[in-house]
Design a protein around this motif. Structure first.
Motif, PDB file in Angstrom:
ATOM      1  N   GLN A  85       0.832  -1.204   0.000  1.00  0.00           N
ATOM      2  CA  GLN A  85       0.000   0.000   0.000  1.00  0.00           C
ATOM      3  C   GLN A  85       0.871   1.260   0.000  1.00  0.00           C
ATOM      4  O   GLN A  85       0.579   2.231  -0.709  1.00  0.00           O
ATOM      5  CB  GLN A  85      -0.912   0.021   1.241  1.00  0.00           C
ATOM      6  N   GLU A  86       1.944   1.227   0.773  1.00  0.00           N
ATOM      7  CA  GLU A  86       2.825   2.398   0.883  1.00  0.00           C
ATOM      8  C   GLU A  86       3.544   2.668  -0.438  1.00  0.00           C
ATOM      9  O   GLU A  86       3.649   3.817  -0.886  1.00  0.00           O
ATOM     10  CB  GLU A  86       3.858   2.185   1.999  1.00  0.00           C
ATOM     11  N   VAL A  87       4.056   1.605  -1.082  1.00  0.00           N
ATOM     12  CA  VAL A  87       4.765   1.796  -2.354  1.00  0.00           C
ATOM     13  C   VAL A  87       3.785   2.276  -3.427  1.00  0.00           C
ATOM     14  O   VAL A  87       4.052   3.230  -4.160  1.00  0.00           O
ATOM     15  CB  VAL A  87       5.471   0.491  -2.795  1.00  0.00           C
ATOM     16  N   ALA A  88       2.622   1.634  -3.494  1.00  0.00           N
ATOM     17  CA  ALA A  88       1.639   1.995  -4.520  1.00  0.00           C
ATOM     18  C   ALA A  88       1.173   3.446  -4.352  1.00  0.00           C
ATOM     19  O   ALA A  88       0.897   4.143  -5.328  1.00  0.00           O
ATOM     20  CB  ALA A  88       0.449   1.040  -4.453  1.00  0.00           C
ATOM     21  N   ALA A  89       1.083   3.896  -3.098  1.00  0.00           N
ATOM     22  CA  ALA A  89       0.577   5.251  -2.841  1.00  0.00           C
ATOM     23  C   ALA A  89       1.625   6.338  -3.081  1.00  0.00           C
ATOM     24  O   ALA A  89       1.278   7.489  -3.326  1.00  0.00           O
ATOM     25  CB  ALA A  89       0.069   5.342  -1.396  1.00  0.00           C
ATOM     26  N   ASN A  90       2.900   5.969  -3.018  1.00  0.00           N
ATOM     27  CA  ASN A  90       3.945   7.000  -3.033  1.00  0.00           C
ATOM     28  C   ASN A  90       4.810   7.044  -4.283  1.00  0.00           C
ATOM     29  O   ASN A  90       5.610   7.968  -4.441  1.00  0.00           O
ATOM     30  CB  ASN A  90       4.860   6.833  -1.810  1.00  0.00           C
ATOM     31  N   PHE A  91       4.675   6.036  -5.166  1.00  0.00           N
ATOM     32  CA  PHE A  91       5.575   5.995  -6.326  1.00  0.00           C
ATOM     33  C   PHE A  91       4.821   5.681  -7.606  1.00  0.00           C
ATOM     34  O   PHE A  91       3.915   4.851  -7.607  1.00  0.00           O
ATOM     35  CB  PHE A  91       6.664   4.927  -6.117  1.00  0.00           C
ATOM     36  N   GLU A  92       5.237   6.333  -8.684  1.00  0.00           N
ATOM     37  CA  GLU A  92       4.735   6.005 -10.017  1.00  0.00           C
ATOM     38  C   GLU A  92       5.692   4.956 -10.598  1.00  0.00           C
ATOM     39  O   GLU A  92       6.865   5.235 -10.807  1.00  0.00           O
ATOM     40  CB  GLU A  92       4.729   7.276 -10.888  1.00  0.00           C
ATOM     41  N   LEU A  93       5.199   3.760 -10.825  1.00  0.00           N
ATOM     42  CA  LEU A  93       6.088   2.651 -11.187  1.00  0.00           C
ATOM     43  C   LEU A  93       6.139   2.365 -12.687  1.00  0.00           C
ATOM     44  O   LEU A  93       7.005   1.631 -13.144  1.00  0.00           O
ATOM     45  CB  LEU A  93       5.628   1.380 -10.466  1.00  0.00           C
ATOM     46  N   ARG A  94       5.204   2.948 -13.428  1.00  0.00           N
ATOM     47  CA  ARG A  94       5.146   2.598 -14.852  1.00  0.00           C
ATOM     48  C   ARG A  94       6.466   2.932 -15.555  1.00  0.00           C
ATOM     49  O   ARG A  94       6.962   4.050 -15.466  1.00  0.00           O
ATOM     50  CB  ARG A  94       3.978   3.336 -15.526  1.00  0.00           C
ATOM     51  N   GLY A  95       7.025   1.920 -16.210  1.00  0.00           N
ATOM     52  CA  GLY A  95       8.261   2.118 -16.967  1.00  0.00           C
ATOM     53  C   GLY A  95       9.521   2.175 -16.109  1.00  0.00           C
ATOM     54  O   GLY A  95      10.612   2.417 -16.619  1.00  0.00           O
ATOM     55  N   LYS A  96       9.375   1.946 -14.795  1.00  0.00           N
ATOM     56  CA  LYS A  96      10.522   2.097 -13.889  1.00  0.00           C
ATOM     57  C   LYS A  96      11.208   0.761 -13.604  1.00  0.00           C
ATOM     58  O   LYS A  96      10.650  -0.312 -13.807  1.00  0.00           O
ATOM     59  CB  LYS A  96      10.051   2.731 -12.569  1.00  0.00           C
ATOM     60  N   SER A  97      12.448   0.897 -13.112  1.00  0.00           N
ATOM     61  CA  SER A  97      13.250  -0.257 -12.734  1.00  0.00           C
ATOM     62  C   SER A  97      13.245  -0.358 -11.208  1.00  0.00           C
ATOM     63  O   SER A  97      13.595   0.593 -10.516  1.00  0.00           O
ATOM     64  CB  SER A  97      14.666  -0.032 -13.277  1.00  0.00           C
ATOM     65  N   VAL A  98      12.829  -1.517 -10.684  1.00  0.00           N
ATOM     66  CA  VAL A  98      12.598  -1.664  -9.239  1.00  0.00           C
ATOM     67  C   VAL A  98      13.463  -2.783  -8.659  1.00  0.00           C
ATOM     68  O   VAL A  98      13.525  -3.882  -9.219  1.00  0.00           O
ATOM     69  CB  VAL A  98      11.104  -1.993  -8.962  1.00  0.00           C
ATOM     70  N   LEU A  99      14.110  -2.487  -7.543  1.00  0.00           N
ATOM     71  CA  LEU A  99      14.869  -3.513  -6.804  1.00  0.00           C
ATOM     72  C   LEU A  99      14.249  -3.674  -5.421  1.00  0.00           C
ATOM     73  O   LEU A  99      14.064  -2.693  -4.698  1.00  0.00           O
ATOM     74  CB  LEU A  99      16.337  -3.083  -6.659  1.00  0.00           C
ATOM     75  N   LEU A 182      21.267   3.567  -6.969  1.00  0.00           N
ATOM     76  CA  LEU A 182      20.048   4.362  -7.166  1.00  0.00           C
ATOM     77  C   LEU A 182      20.246   5.399  -8.276  1.00  0.00           C
ATOM     78  O   LEU A 182      21.222   6.148  -8.273  1.00  0.00           O
ATOM     79  CB  LEU A 182      19.695   5.063  -5.851  1.00  0.00           C
ATOM     80  N   ALA A 183      19.299   5.454  -9.204  1.00  0.00           N
ATOM     81  CA  ALA A 183      19.330   6.460 -10.272  1.00  0.00           C
ATOM     82  C   ALA A 183      19.303   7.860  -9.664  1.00  0.00           C
ATOM     83  O   ALA A 183      18.803   8.053  -8.550  1.00  0.00           O
ATOM     84  CB  ALA A 183      18.122   6.261 -11.188  1.00  0.00           C
ATOM     85  N   SER A 184      19.805   8.848 -10.396  1.00  0.00           N
ATOM     86  CA  SER A 184      19.959  10.186  -9.807  1.00  0.00           C
ATOM     87  C   SER A 184      18.618  10.772  -9.352  1.00  0.00           C
ATOM     88  O   SER A 184      18.546  11.479  -8.361  1.00  0.00           O
ATOM     89  CB  SER A 184      20.658  11.123 -10.787  1.00  0.00           C
ATOM     90  N   ALA A 185      17.537  10.457 -10.064  1.00  0.00           N
ATOM     91  CA  ALA A 185      16.225  10.966  -9.647  1.00  0.00           C
ATOM     92  C   ALA A 185      15.407   9.881  -8.945  1.00  0.00           C
ATOM     93  O   ALA A 185      14.200  10.021  -8.774  1.00  0.00           O
ATOM     94  CB  ALA A 185      15.464  11.491 -10.858  1.00  0.00           C
ATOM     95  N   GLY A 186      16.085   8.803  -8.535  1.00  0.00           N
ATOM     96  CA  GLY A 186      15.382   7.665  -7.938  1.00  0.00           C
ATOM     97  C   GLY A 186      15.055   7.863  -6.472  1.00  0.00           C
ATOM     98  O   GLY A 186      15.393   8.878  -5.865  1.00  0.00           O
ATOM     99  N   ALA A 187      14.388   6.860  -5.900  1.00  0.00           N
ATOM    100  CA  ALA A 187      13.978   6.938  -4.494  1.00  0.00           C
ATOM    101  C   ALA A 187      14.173   5.588  -3.817  1.00  0.00           C
ATOM    102  O   ALA A 187      14.084   4.539  -4.457  1.00  0.00           O
ATOM    103  CB  ALA A 187      12.518   7.357  -4.395  1.00  0.00           C
TER     104      ALA A 187
END
Ligand SMILES: [Zn+2]
Length: 299
Positions: A85-99, A182-187
């Motif tokens: 719930q926390e990840v879905a609410a706080n991040f736009e994941l479309r097209g992103k690389s996730v670890l 982490l990418a420069s604009a990543g979180a």
């Protein structure tokens, strides 16, 4: 025995012992950065014994006698996997690389697949749950600690650490490597037991009674301090849950009314706990601490 220097900032170990866990180990608070850490640290052999086979299958106190992989698998459809719930609410994941670090069976990644990330990777140091997730979900799950995973600089847009940072033996090496990947604009999304809860709950603090493999406990202040050491900044910090654990009903499987009739003392005790700690999270004293970290330069 010599005292331990602070594993966060390296300061001299002259801070006070503020609590003692039920495994007998003392928790010392660092005067410089506020980190709460186990002192003395458990030996490598003692730690290894805690993670032996059965850790994820419910043989230890970690998951209350239930099979971790199967319980998490059943939670995916309803969006109830811890952290989802926390990840879905706080991040736009479309097209992103996730670890996902400490991904276990990969249930959180599998939950996030519906949001369209470009790529998902999970790492963990226990092979058993990874194999469950590879077979069940077909995810890219690797058995390796972060510093041996061989990721490229800036490889990930989002790095997830749910219930992980309190386990790592070298906090600074861990955060340095995460910041590098982490990418420069990543979180980075961090979720960890909230050390702030100790001041609210005292000797009833839930983390004194379980999960003895934890090595340190972060608060809003000490996590912010640690992040700054690695060029990261806490952009958002929030606490949730009660710092005191609710009592469990012995007859949990029964309908609610029947349960309350059989165990009214549990209901009363839990109501009092909820009342007493209702506003704890607003003061930064919850059961769990959440944070979003970003590179300082991108802030
Ligand atoms: Zn410190």
């Amino acid at each position: 025995m010599a005292r331990r220097a602070c594993p966060g900032c390296g300061a001299r170990p002259d801070g006070p012992i503020v609590a003692r866990r039920c495994d007998g180990l003392a928790l010392r608070a660092c005067r410089e950065c506020g980190l709460l850490f186990v002192d003395p640290a458990p030996t490598p052999a003692a730690l290894l014994a805690r993670y032996q086979n059965g850790y994820f299958a419910g043989a230890s106190d970690f998951f209350s006698g239930q099979n971790y992989c199967e319980v998490r698998d059943r939670s995916i459809e309803g969006g109830n996997v811890t952290g989802y719930q926390e990840v879905a609410a706080n991040f736009e994941l479309r097209g992103k690389s996730v670890l996902d670090i400490g991904c276990a069976s990969g249930a959180l990644l599998q939950s996030l697949a519906r949001h369209g990330p470009r790529r998902m990777v999970g790492i963990d140091i226990a092979e058993e749950p990874l194999e469950f997730g590879r077979t069940r979900y077909g995810l890219d799950l690797r058995c390796a600690p972060l510093d041996a995973a061989g990721f490229a600089a800036g490889e990930f847009d989002l790095i997830i650490m749910v219930d992980v940072i309190e386990h790592v033996t070298n906090l600074n090496d861990f955060l340095r490597e995460a910041a590098r990947c982490l990418a420069s604009a990543g979180a980075i999304y961090v979720s960890t037991p909230d050390a702030g809860g100790l001041s609210a709950a005292g000797d009833r603090w839930c983390h004194l009674y379980l999960n003895y493999e934890h090595l340190h406990y972060l608060s809003r202040a000490s996590l912010g301090h640690l992040a700054n050491r690695h060029g990261l900044e806490a952009m958002k910090l929030w606490s949730e849950g009660y710092p005191v654990a609710s009592m469990h009903y012995r007859f949990n499987a029964l309908p609610r009314t029947l349960r309350l009739m059989l165990e009214p003392h549990v209901a009363i005790r839990n109501s009092l706990t909820r009342f007493r700690y209702r506003h704890a999270a607003e003061r930064g004293q919850g059961g769990q601490l959440n944070a979003i970290l970003r590179h300082v330069a991108s802030a």
